[in-house]
Design a protein around this motif. Structure first.
Motif, PDB file in Angstrom:
ATOM      1  N   SER A 182       0.672  -1.185   0.015  1.00 22.25           N
ATOM      2  CA  SER A 182       0.080   0.188   0.045  1.00 22.25           C
ATOM      3  C   SER A 182       0.939   1.358  -0.085  1.00 22.25           C
ATOM      4  O   SER A 182       1.786   1.255   0.774  1.00 22.25           O
ATOM      5  CB  SER A 182      -0.701  -0.098   1.150  1.00 22.25           C
ATOM      6  OG  SER A 182      -1.567   0.996   1.296  1.00 22.25           O
ATOM      7  N   LEU A 183       0.661   2.246  -0.837  1.00 16.59           N
ATOM      8  CA  LEU A 183       1.508   3.338  -1.063  1.00 16.59           C
ATOM      9  C   LEU A 183       0.717   4.579  -0.725  1.00 16.59           C
ATOM     10  O   LEU A 183       0.763   5.748  -1.461  1.00 16.59           O
ATOM     11  CB  LEU A 183       2.021   3.319  -2.407  1.00 16.59           C
ATOM     12  CG  LEU A 183       2.895   2.449  -2.697  1.00 16.59           C
ATOM     13  CD1 LEU A 183       3.322   2.545  -4.261  1.00 16.59           C
ATOM     14  CD2 LEU A 183       4.408   2.407  -1.816  1.00 16.59           C
ATOM     15  N   CYS A 184      -0.310   4.487   0.303  1.00 16.02           N
ATOM     16  CA  CYS A 184      -0.670   5.645   0.711  1.00 16.02           C
ATOM     17  C   CYS A 184      -0.019   6.691   1.159  1.00 16.02           C
ATOM     18  O   CYS A 184       0.916   6.148   2.013  1.00 16.02           O
ATOM     19  CB  CYS A 184      -2.122   5.205   1.752  1.00 16.02           C
ATOM     20  SG  CYS A 184      -3.141   6.553   2.222  1.00 16.02           S
ATOM     21  N   PRO A 185       0.131   7.838   0.681  1.00 21.45           N
ATOM     22  CA  PRO A 185       1.146   8.800   1.160  1.00 21.45           C
ATOM     23  C   PRO A 185       0.923   9.116   2.737  1.00 21.45           C
ATOM     24  O   PRO A 185      -0.167   8.981   3.264  1.00 21.45           O
ATOM     25  CB  PRO A 185       0.415  10.234   0.539  1.00 21.45           C
ATOM     26  CG  PRO A 185      -0.225   9.615  -0.639  1.00 21.45           C
ATOM     27  CD  PRO A 185      -0.983   8.471  -0.164  1.00 21.45           C
ATOM     28  N   LYS A 186       2.147   9.312   3.443  1.00 25.40           N
ATOM     29  CA  LYS A 186       2.161   9.914   4.872  1.00 25.40           C
ATOM     30  C   LYS A 186       1.927   8.541   5.777  1.00 25.40           C
ATOM     31  O   LYS A 186       1.486   8.731   6.664  1.00 25.40           O
ATOM     32  CB  LYS A 186       1.158  11.060   5.390  1.00 25.40           C
ATOM     33  CG  LYS A 186       1.452  12.189   4.206  1.00 25.40           C
ATOM     34  CD  LYS A 186       0.448  13.460   4.459  1.00 25.40           C
ATOM     35  CE  LYS A 186       0.810  14.607   3.726  1.00 25.40           C
ATOM     36  NZ  LYS A 186      -0.007  15.735   3.985  1.00 25.40           N
ATOM     37  N   THR A 187       2.131   7.297   5.292  1.00 24.55           N
ATOM     38  CA  THR A 187       1.890   6.245   6.100  1.00 24.55           C
ATOM     39  C   THR A 187       3.178   5.681   6.445  1.00 24.55           C
ATOM     40  O   THR A 187       4.150   5.814   5.640  1.00 24.55           O
ATOM     41  CB  THR A 187       0.829   5.263   5.511  1.00 24.55           C
ATOM     42  OG1 THR A 187       1.333   4.781   4.388  1.00 24.55           O
ATOM     43  CG2 THR A 187      -0.374   5.824   5.220  1.00 24.55           C
ATOM     44  N   GLY A 188       3.167   4.814   7.283  1.00 19.06           N
ATOM     45  CA  GLY A 188       4.484   3.984   7.555  1.00 19.06           C
ATOM     46  C   GLY A 188       4.830   2.900   6.536  1.00 19.06           C
ATOM     47  O   GLY A 188       5.866   2.738   6.329  1.00 19.06           O
TER      48      GLY A 188
END
Length: 222
Positions: free
Chosen positions: A8-14
């Motif tokens: 998962s490449l959701c921005p601003k996530t670990g």
């Protein structure tokens, strides 16, 4: 070697940050890393289409057994999987997801857990072979920028204190969203701060959920 990497490449996530660190490591070792967002894959045909566009994949890697690993089941290349907190804390509660995760772990050459507890949970919940899961801590060493002012940072965070050197500061870095539950420790730290004013708890991170972010700010102001 060409390595397909799904997460998962959701921005601003670990996840996004961890994926970038792994990608850099793979490429520094002399390999080509093809990083793709697992959320973009809805059907098996999506994986087939990717392989047509990216021929010559030698191996694959995924973060999250269900979100990413399930898309690797039909690939005829060796692959490894990296456990995410969602795997052992949430997805195992769903019988269908857990069945898929067990298939993924069985087929994987190896699994990577960030902590001993995560490894133990995976072995218990997914009935995995102990030797298949390695532990690779996420901890990194950081240093402040040369122009960083600790006093100014505390002032901007709402901490007014003349005795900066004597403060005991706990910093929680996370995106403000309910699943991370940054308010979990708030009551305990509030009581601790009341009896020991030098103890400070700071939550820092992007406002990923506007409604929840407002709740956090309201609770902190109280």
């Amino acid at each position: 070697m060409r390595v397909l990497f799904l997460t998962s490449l959701c921005p601003k996530t670990g996840n996004c940050t961890t994926a970038e660190r792994i990608r850099c490591h793979v490429e520094a070792a002399g390999h080509e890393c093809i990083l793709r967002n697992s959320a973009d894959f809805k059907e098996k045909s999506d994986v087939t289409a990717l392989l047509a566009r990216e021929p010559g994949i030698d191996a694959a890697l995924a973060i999250h057994l269900y979100k990413g690993g399930r898309h690797l089941l039909d690939l005829h290349v060796p692959f490894g999987v990296v456990f995410g907190g969602t795997d052992v804390n949430e997805d195992v509660k769903d019988e269908k997801k857990r069945a898929v995760m067990e298939r993924v772990l069985k087929r994987a050459r190896f699994g990577v857990a960030f902590t001993q507890q995560m490894k133990a949970d995976a072995e218990s919940l997914l009935m995995s072979e102990s030797s298949k899961i390695r532990i690779q801590p996420q901890g990194i060493e950081t240093r402040a920028a040369t122009d960083f002012s600790w006093r100014e940072f505390l002032r901007c965070s709402g901490v007014e204190s003349e005795e900066v050197e004597g403060l005991c500061v706990f910093l929680l870095v996370c995106g403000l969203r309910r699943v991370k539950d940054p308010l979990y420790l708030l009551k305990a730290f509030s009581e601790w701060h009341a009896s020991s004013p030098h103890v400070i708890f700071i939550i820092i991170g992007p406002k990923m959920d506007p409604v929840f972010s407002g709740e956090v700010e309201h609770r902190v102001q109280r």
